[in-house]
Design an enzyme around this catalytic site. Structure first.
Site, mmCIF file in Angstrom:
data_model
loop_
_atom_site.group_PDB
_atom_site.id
_atom_site.type_symbol
_atom_site.label_atom_id
_atom_site.label_comp_id
_atom_site.label_asym_id
_atom_site.label_seq_id
_atom_site.Cartn_x
_atom_site.Cartn_y
_atom_site.Cartn_z
ATOM 1 N N ARG A 204 39.719 26.902 25.696
ATOM 2 C CA ARG A 204 41.337 26.787 26.630
ATOM 3 C C ARG A 204 41.279 28.542 26.444
ATOM 4 N NH1 ARG A 204 41.894 21.826 24.584
ATOM 5 N NH2 ARG A 204 40.948 20.025 26.572
ATOM 6 N N LYS B 33 41.008 39.860 36.398
ATOM 7 C CA LYS B 33 40.410 39.563 37.566
ATOM 8 C C LYS B 33 38.734 38.959 36.837
ATOM 9 C CE LYS B 33 41.814 40.318 41.958
ATOM 10 N NZ LYS B 33 41.560 40.360 43.221
ATOM 11 N N GLU C 3 35.962 53.279 45.167
ATOM 12 C CA GLU C 3 37.286 52.895 44.046
ATOM 13 C C GLU C 3 38.037 54.059 43.552
ATOM 14 O OE1 GLU C 3 37.808 49.896 44.541
ATOM 15 O OE2 GLU C 3 35.678 48.249 44.368
ATOM 16 N N LYS D 125 45.952 51.540 38.955
ATOM 17 C CA LYS D 125 45.827 49.854 39.215
ATOM 18 C C LYS D 125 46.568 49.443 38.334
ATOM 19 C CE LYS D 125 42.318 46.578 39.348
ATOM 20 N NZ LYS D 125 41.254 46.718 39.214
ATOM 21 N N GLU E 36 47.801 38.760 42.467
ATOM 22 C CA GLU E 36 47.754 38.687 43.691
ATOM 23 C C GLU E 36 48.469 38.461 44.512
ATOM 24 O OE1 GLU E 36 43.976 39.883 44.513
ATOM 25 O OE2 GLU E 36 43.895 39.133 46.099
ATOM 26 N N ARG F 207 49.317 43.345 45.010
ATOM 27 C CA ARG F 207 47.680 43.403 44.361
ATOM 28 C C ARG F 207 46.774 44.032 45.333
ATOM 29 N NH1 ARG F 207 45.516 41.501 38.498
ATOM 30 N NH2 ARG F 207 43.046 42.462 39.198
ATOM 31 N N ASN G 96 43.323 46.249 47.673
ATOM 32 C CA ASN G 96 41.659 45.553 48.430
ATOM 33 C C ASN G 96 41.119 46.165 49.823
ATOM 34 O OD1 ASN G 96 41.282 42.871 47.178
ATOM 35 N ND2 ASN G 96 42.652 42.184 48.250
ATOM 36 N N HIS H 77 37.457 46.484 51.144
ATOM 37 C CA HIS H 77 37.189 45.392 50.954
ATOM 38 C C HIS H 77 36.968 44.943 52.083
ATOM 39 C CE1 HIS H 77 38.134 47.399 47.196
ATOM 40 N NE2 HIS H 77 36.904 46.448 46.950
ATOM 41 N N HIS I 191 33.008 44.136 52.046
ATOM 42 C CA HIS I 191 33.162 43.254 52.029
ATOM 43 C C HIS I 191 31.656 42.404 53.396
ATOM 44 C CE1 HIS I 191 35.410 42.062 48.693
ATOM 45 N NE2 HIS I 191 34.473 42.271 47.872
ATOM 46 N N HIS J 24 28.363 48.100 46.063
ATOM 47 C CA HIS J 24 29.674 47.720 46.100
ATOM 48 C C HIS J 24 30.610 48.885 46.435
ATOM 49 C CE1 HIS J 24 33.277 45.537 46.179
ATOM 50 N NE2 HIS J 24 34.319 46.393 45.494
HETATM 51 N N1 GLY Z 1 39.657 44.527 42.114
HETATM 52 C C1 GLY Z 1 40.649 44.362 42.709
HETATM 53 C C2 GLY Z 1 42.017 43.836 41.840
HETATM 54 O O1 GLY Z 1 41.722 44.099 40.593
HETATM 55 O O2 GLY Z 1 43.167 43.781 42.011
#
Ligand code: GLY
Length: 377
Positions: A126, A148, A190, A232, A242, A246, A250, A253, A257, A269
């Site tokens: 966990r 993430k 990026e 970031k 997010e 956050r 994107n 993106h 995407h 990417h």
């Molecule tokens: N790559 C976008 C984020 O980490 O929110």
């Protein structure tokens, strides 16, 4: 800055505070950094088949010198292996190595490794601690920071995951010497995205001195990587999960995407983010949401790096993949629009409006003319 070659960026999210260490040769300090940030007695390095021969032994000996009992799990390189079946093998490996809740996973590799090792750490018992050791530019400036972690499902990328912050990040810019020029250039998409989000001066510098050109010593790369992490960091500190701000990460993106999936992932990417951001900038300009100078600055910065600024893929196909994006809410989608360099906004648009943006922005770099619906390019 703790010495000439190293910059430390503190991150402070609601779930965890940690330091991102950026510098030349700092992989040899990973044992000390892990000891100070995570503690424990066992460390399991999770890495992949391309990275292990390059850096595995260095990381293992640094961890051993810091007093850890070290084991290593290696999975086959490639996004196609970022799946639940690989994750299951890693979790069994952590159990086999008898890691306890006090112990630590070391994610050594690019974005795929960071995502999967981070998810393994989040799930095992966990949740145990993870130290991210990114070896690609994309992982250094983006995926290793902010927590993430995920694997892909048959229905799409990163559909199964958590937010699980690391205990430390160790980004050794010397690792960038061993990645291919194509992958390096791809990752700069990026970097340019972060400059558009928050740093007009960095965008101008990148346009005048493309990052994939000569004249980028490790010290300068260290500063650029650290600046990206600060940008970031400021976002994830304010909005870890997010819910709002956050989403601005994107930028590029949503269409990106769509392009990435429509190319069947043949395009990298970062290249898709580059093309997606340029397409969105053209569409935003056509809608009157930003000035032509903003659009042109974005396109010029991406072009200077040798990144794509448009797509020849069919709009129908791009749009179809875009509507399967996890950012979709019912019949609407939140998109990120460049207002000016250094300022973006999140707009909620209907799917019909989204389709209009694809037509306004994609496949029309020269004249910005709308393309007839359904026409394949
Ligand atoms: N790559 C976008 C984020 O980490 O929110």
């Amino acid at each position: 800055m703790s010495n000439k070659n190293e910059v430390t960026v503190p991150v402070n999210t609601p779930s965890r505070a940690y330091d991102v260490h950026v510098g030349r040769g700092i992989l040899d300090s990973i044992g000390k950094i892990t000891r100070a940030s995570a503690g424990g007695s066992r460390a399991c390095v999770i890495t992949e088949t391309n990275v292990r021969p390059l850096y595995g032994a260095r990381v293992e000996s640094s961890l051993a010198a810091a007093g850890y009992e070290v084991s290593t799990l290696t999975f086959p390189a490639g996004e196609q292996n970022k799946r639940l079946s690989t994750l299951e093998g890693l979790l069994e490996g952590l159990a086999e190595a008898a890691l306890t809740r006090d112990d630590v996973v070391i994610a050594l590799g690019g974005g795929v490794t960071g995502d999967m090792a981070g998810l393994a750490a989040a799930m095992y018992l966990r949740g145990i601690q993870v130290v991210q050791a990114p070896t690609s530019l994309l992982a250094m400036v983006d995926s290793s920071v902010g927590g993430k972690v995920a694997v892909d499902l048959a229905h799409g990328k990163n559909l199964c995951g958590f937010f699980w912050q690391p205990s430390a990040v160790v980004a050794d810019v010397e690792c960038l010497h061993t990645i291919s020029p194509e992958l390096y250039t791809d990752s700069i998409g990026e970097v340019v995205k972060h400059a558009v989000l928050a740093d007009p001066q960095m965008l101008a510098d990148l346009t005048d001195h493309p990052m994939n050109g000569a004249g980028y010593p490790d010290e300068l790369v260290t500063r650029i990587v650290a600046k990206n992490i600060q940008i970031k960091r400021d976002v994830v500190n304010a909005d870890e999960k997010e819910r709002g701000l956050r989403q601005t990460l994107n930028l590029g993106h949503t269409i990106g995407h769509g392009i990435e999936a429509a190319s069947d992932f043949a395009l990298g990417h970062g290249s898709c983010v580059a093309a997606g951001l340029c397409c969105m900038a053209r569409a935003a300009c056509a809608k009157g949401w930003c000035k032509p100078g903003t659009r042109d600055a974005i396109v010029a910065a991406m072009a200077a790096q040798g990144l794509p600024t448009d797509t020849a893929l069919a709009h129908d196909v791009i749009f179809d993949y875009m509507t399967h994006d996890k950012k979709r809410h019912g019949d609407s989608m939140n998109i990120v629009v460049p207002d000016e360099i250094g300022r973006v906004s999140v707009r909620k648009v209907t799917l019909a409006e989204l389709r209009e943006l694809v037509d306004l922005g994609c496949g029309c770099a020269a004249g910005n003319e709308p393309i007839p619906e359904g026409e394949a390019r």
